[in-house]
Design a protein around this motif. Structure first.
Motif, PDB file in Angstrom:
ATOM      1  N   ALA A   1       0.846  -1.200   0.000  1.00 43.98           N
ATOM      2  CA  ALA A   1       0.000   0.000   0.000  1.00 43.98           C
ATOM      3  C   ALA A   1       0.880   1.249   0.000  1.00 43.98           C
ATOM      4  CB  ALA A   1      -0.881   0.001   1.239  1.00 43.98           C
TER       5      ALA A   1
ATOM      6  N   ILE B   1       2.224   4.882   1.137  1.00 38.05           N
ATOM      7  CA  ILE B   1       2.455   5.539   2.441  1.00 38.05           C
ATOM      8  C   ILE B   1       2.922   4.566   3.519  1.00 38.05           C
ATOM      9  CG2 ILE B   1       1.474   6.997   4.314  1.00 38.05           C
ATOM     10  CD1 ILE B   1      -0.273   8.313   2.164  1.00 38.05           C
ATOM     11  N   ASP B   2       2.102   3.507   3.838  1.00 34.41           N
ATOM     12  CA  ASP B   2       2.536   2.639   4.950  1.00 34.41           C
ATOM     13  C   ASP B   2       3.129   1.302   4.506  1.00 34.41           C
ATOM     14  OD1 ASP B   2       0.183   1.333   4.210  1.00 34.41           O
ATOM     15  OD2 ASP B   2      -0.987   2.339   5.738  1.00 34.41           O
TER      16      ASP B   2
ATOM     17  N   ARG C   1      -5.009  10.065   0.543  1.00 31.93           N
ATOM     18  CA  ARG C   1      -4.550   9.743   1.899  1.00 31.93           C
ATOM     19  C   ARG C   1      -3.687  10.861   2.465  1.00 31.93           C
ATOM     20  NH1 ARG C   1      -2.439   3.831   2.558  1.00 31.93           N
ATOM     21  NH2 ARG C   1      -2.491   4.508   4.727  1.00 31.93           N
TER      22      ARG C   1
ATOM     23  N   ARG D   1       2.126  -1.598   3.586  1.00 37.53           N
ATOM     24  CA  ARG D   1       1.609  -2.888   4.079  1.00 37.53           C
ATOM     25  C   ARG D   1       1.125  -3.706   2.878  1.00 37.53           C
ATOM     26  NH1 ARG D   1       1.267  -3.053   9.892  1.00 37.53           N
ATOM     27  NH2 ARG D   1       2.710  -1.378  10.386  1.00 37.53           N
ATOM     28  N   PRO D   2       1.456  -5.021   2.846  1.00 33.89           N
ATOM     29  CA  PRO D   2       1.026  -5.815   1.682  1.00 33.89           C
ATOM     30  C   PRO D   2      -0.498  -5.977   1.605  1.00 33.89           C
ATOM     31  CG  PRO D   2       2.150  -7.176   3.296  1.00 33.89           C
ATOM     32  CD  PRO D   2       2.231  -5.783   3.806  1.00 33.89           C
ATOM     33  N   ARG D   3      -1.023  -5.895   0.373  1.00 31.00           N
ATOM     34  CA  ARG D   3      -2.478  -6.069   0.171  1.00 31.00           C
ATOM     35  C   ARG D   3      -2.693  -7.018  -1.000  1.00 31.00           C
ATOM     36  NH1 ARG D   3      -4.572   0.116  -0.121  1.00 31.00           N
ATOM     37  NH2 ARG D   3      -3.504  -0.040  -2.107  1.00 31.00           N
TER      38      ARG D   3
END
Lengths: 185, 502
Positions: free
Chosen positions: B180, B182-183, B450, B185-187
């Protein structure tokens, strides 16, 4: 004809609706970041937005197809005899129709199978061999059966020369690493 | 930087690359079923080991040649070589049938050249201004710009707006796979580490645009069409006089401007611009009844507009990173591979390469005119190349291109997967171009919405006039498109009802 156009709304609509439900169900599994620097809209927001929009659109497509199919299903008075005649004829079983449709597109189905096998075997068997086999079979598949005899030798030659040449050119001169497969042993 | 750009292009090796790229582009344009997009996809792996100037200029030459070559088969076979030459068939083929194929071809070639030059001139004029303007953009503005661009896509994707929307949203969905923004994290990776980097634009483009063409040919294998190719065309003297062409000056200018305007709008390309400019030329003509019977006005309108689209489509591509059509989307992939990042900072970061691109475009269009005027026999003869040999070879090259993008065979799997998806979408009459824009604009939207959500606590939206203008225009576009769609639905329902009554 109109019945067919209803189907190209309903069938994709159902597939897309199911896919978007699956997609939406995956969203809670995403690990959201809550530390310093986290944004008020976390990494669930946009997937949720697109997934929701897709579900609404897919449902609209199903509704549109269903509405149109009902409208066009009502036979006009002049067509009633034709409809009666049609209903008197035995309906073709679904599997037979499906098989006919696949057989009609045998080159397309064959090409997708060939492509999948080509890619799947490329790493283990190697670029040269898989490409020779793929090119040869694909050329024949795209050639009408009655012209196969005339095309076998040119297809073999083209496949072999092109595969070796591409491997040499890309590996040696253009720095694209193609799988060597069994030749790396 | 302008001189540096000129120096780059004046290198004999780059001139050779541009010449070769133009010829190959014309060949791809001329053969029905092969497109400029396919030519760029096929030659991407060849550019991997080149410098950015060499690689990018080769791709640009392929693009120009690819759009221009479509007129050959449109005039001689009545089959547009590329979608950009659809309207060329309307008058080109009747002209050829009258025994004036040379006149139709040379008019098309010369107008393609003029259209490209006008497009390039507008690109050089508008692009820096747009870049300067875009430098004022923050996350609010980029967020609104991406929404605006998506709204343009849905407004212009043809008759079926819901399906255009579905395609664009599908692109946005595919773009959410991977880490994702900005952060990080896997999606939607399902534990597959190959997916951590997300799906690649290049593989999506190859899958969406190369494989459906391949399958369209495969579908016709057991029901082949007989095509007669007229090879007896003498281009010497051209058959078109300077007086005839000068008489078309207003048609040329108007069509070029239509082409540029359509090119700038995201999601549409030469296919729409040539038909639109043909229709405008017909409606504004003193003799509209002659259109379609074989007059050069139609060829002039179509060929000037589709080549004008080239410059137009390059404007948002270079200044904002938003491609105008499928071929420029492929070019975007090529630019990214060569570390040329399109956007407002392109003049600062890659100014010399950019000016090199402008000079290469001019040189390529000049080559295109010369090669097509003096080597038409060769381009006519390539129509005979058997596609059952050519298409598998192109597919292998596309796979190599995908593998070379990350040096991973996984990318070739993606090509096959996207190809299957594209084939099914085509069968469901869902357009594929909006998907590319969704794939490019989706991350832009997410990233900026975001960031904006963080800023909104301290920064008022009223302090962002560009944002407000974009949102207002988006609302207008959506309302107008919904009204147009509603009207179209009502009209088709009335038509269906009257058909049932009779």
């Amino acid at each position: 004809m109109k019945q067919k156009s209803c189907k190209i709304d309903i069938v994709p609509g159902i597939v897309l609706a199911l896919s978007s439900i699956f997609y939406l169900l995956q969203i809670p599994k995403i690990n959201a970041f809550k530390g310093t620097g986290a944004t008020p809209l976390d990494n669930h927001f946009v997937p949720g937005l697109w997934g929701g929009v897709m579900l609404v659109l897919a449902l609209f497509l199903i509704f549109r197809g269903w509405r149109n199919s009902k409208r066009f299903a009502k036979p006009a008075a002049s067509d009633s005899s034709a409809v009666q005649e049609k209903s008197a004829a035995p309906a073709e079983p679904f599997w037979k129709k499906l098989w006919e449709s696949i057989w009609d597109r045998r080159e397309v189905v064959g090409s997708f199978i060939l492509m999948t096998l080509y890619v799947a075997l490329m790493e283990s068997v190697g670029f040269i061999i898989t490409t020779i086999v793929y090119l040869f079979l694909q050329i024949l598949l795209l050639t009408p059966v009655e012209k196969w005899k005339k095309n076998i030798v040119p297809a073999v030659l083209t496949s072999a020369v092109v595969s070796v040449a591409l491997f040499e050119i890309f590996n040696k001169f253009l720095n694209v690493l193609l799988p060597s497969g069994i030749f790396s042993l | 930087m302008i001189l540096q750009g000129l120096q780059i292009v004046m290198n004999p090796y780059i001139i050779l690359l541009i010449a070769v790229g133009t010829v190959i582009g014309i060949v791809f344009g001329a053969i029905p079923g092969l497109t400029a997009t396919m030519a760029i996809a096929m030659f991407l792996p060849v550019t991997y080991s080149m410098t950015s100037s060499q690689g990018v200029n080769l791709l640009v030459a392929l693009y120009i040649g690819g759009i221009s070559g479509g007129l050959v088969s449109a005039i001689l076979l009545n089959i547009p070589g590329t979608p950009s030459s659809v309207a060329t068939c309307f008058d080109g083929k009747p002209l050829a049938d009258k025994g004036q194929a040379a006149k139709a071809l040379s008019t098309g070639v010369i107008c393609s050249f003029i259209g490209t030059l006008i497009g390039i001139a507008m690109l050089i004029l508008i692009s820096p201004v747009l870049c300067d303007f875009a430098l004022k953009f923050g996350s609010f503005e980029y967020c609104a710009l991406s929404v605006f661009s998506l709204s343009m896509v849905i407004a212009l994707t043809g008759r079926d707006m819901p399906k255009g929307l579905i395609s664009a949203v599908l692109g946005c969905l595919l773009a959410t796979v991977g880490l994702a923004p900005i952060d990080s994290r896997p999606r939607f990776t399902f534990g597959n580490f190959h997916l951590n980097n997300g799906l690649q634009l290049l593989t999506l483009l190859i899958g969406l645009f190369a494989i459906p063409e391949f399958m369209a040919f495969a579908e016709k294998v057991h029901k082949p069409e007989k095509v007669v190719i007229n090879t007896n065309v003498k281009m010497r003297g051209g058959g078109v006089s300077a007086k005839e062409l000068l008489g078309q000056w207003f048609n040329i200018l108007r069509s070029a401007l239509i082409g540029i305007g359509i090119g700038i709008l995201p999601g549409i390309g030469g296919g729409v611009s040539c038909v639109l400019s043909y229709t405008v030329a017909k409606n504004m003509s003193k003799y509209p009844e002659k259109f379609g019977t074989g007059i050069i006005d139609g060829v002039v309108a179509s060929e000037t507009a589709n080549n004008g689209t080239i410059g137009g489509a390059m404007i948002p591509l270079l200044s904002l990173g938003i491609p105008g059509d499928a071929a420029t989307a492929m070019l975007l992939g090529g630019l990214q591979i060569h570390n040329v990042v399109p956007g407002p900072l392109i003049y600062q970061n890659s100014g010399a390469v950019l000016y090199g691109i402008f000079f290469a475009m001019v040189l390529s269009s000049l080559f295109m005119m010369l090669f097509m005027l003096f080597g038409m026999k060769f381009f006519i003869s390539v129509l005979r190349i058997p596609k059952n040999y050519l298409l598998p070879l192109i597919l292998v090259l596309c796979c190599i291109g995908a593998i070379g993008d990350n040096n991973q065979v996984f990318e070739a799997y993606s090509v096959v997967g996207f190809g299957l998806m594209a084939y099914l979408l085509v069968k469901a009459k869902i357009p594929t171009v909006p998907m590319i824009l969704g794939f490019i604009l989706g991350p832009m939207f997410e990233n900026n919405i975001r960031k904006s959500s963080q800023l909104i606590q301290t920064d008022s939206l009223l302090g962002h006039p560009i944002f407000l203008v974009f949102i207002a225009v988006t609302v207008v576009v959506v309302i107008l498109s919904l009204r147009a769609y509603r009207k179209e639905v009502n009209a088709s329902e009335t038509e269906a009802a009257s058909a049932t009554d009779t």
